[in-house]
Design a protein around this motif. Structure first.
Motif: not given
Length: 188
Positions: A135, A151, A153
């Protein structure tokens, strides 16, 4: 030209051999009187057949592919459907098996007309794809770094796997842009 024909193609001893043909005497065999005598001393031996487990691959955390085999040595257009007992294929790999190469065994096939040998194959478990994106973070000059978060993804963790460790960033305190790196974040 003379030939002998077995009474059937199956393996066995004391098989009946039936002779046939003609004498090539320049007169279509008419210069000789001959008689064919059946002989019961023929023997049909098993043909060699090799059954090889086909190499396969799968991704970590997924179901095993269908295990298959290749056959080398069938005669007269025969295939695996003529075997008295079909080949059995197996592996110790399952959905939780780690990335590695594992043996696929083939066994059990029988047929009186074939001398069967078996060759193992390999099931290769490949890594599952997982993309982790850091992030974006901001901080004010002189303040401590914010917690570096991420995250998943693309892909997902499977089999109860988890990530441990933390991200890090390129060193520096002056105003500017600093890359966030993997640090010691890893699958645990």
């Amino acid at each position: 030209d003379f030939i002998q024909t077995y009474d059937n193609k199956n393996v066995g001893a004391s098989k009946t051999l039936t002779p046939s043909g003609i004498v090539n005497d320049g007169n279509e065999g008419n210069n000789y009187s001959y008689t064919f005598v059946e002989d019961t001393t023929g023997e049909v031996t098993p043909a060699s057949l090799t059954i090889t487990a086909d190499d396969q691959s799968k991704t970590y955390g997924t179901a095993n592919p269908v295990l298959t085999a290749s056959y080398d040595g069938f005669v007269e257009g025969e295939d695996e459907n003529v075997l008295d007992t079909p080949a059995s294929l197996s592996t110790l790999v399952n959905e939780t098996s780690s990335v590695d190469a594992y043996e696929i065994t083939v066994s059990g096939a029988t047929d009186a007309n074939y001398a069967i040998s078996f060759v193992s194959g390999t099931l290769t478990v490949t890594p599952a794809s997982l993309t982790i994106t850091a992030d974006a973070k901001n901080k004010t000059y002189g303040n401590p770094d914010p917690e570096l978060t991420y995250q998943i993804t693309s892909g997902s963790l499977v089999n109860g796997d988890a990530l441990s460790g933390s991200l890090s960033r390129v060193a520096g305190e002056n105003v500017g842009t600093y890359a966030i790196t993997q640090g010691d974040l890893e699958n645990s």
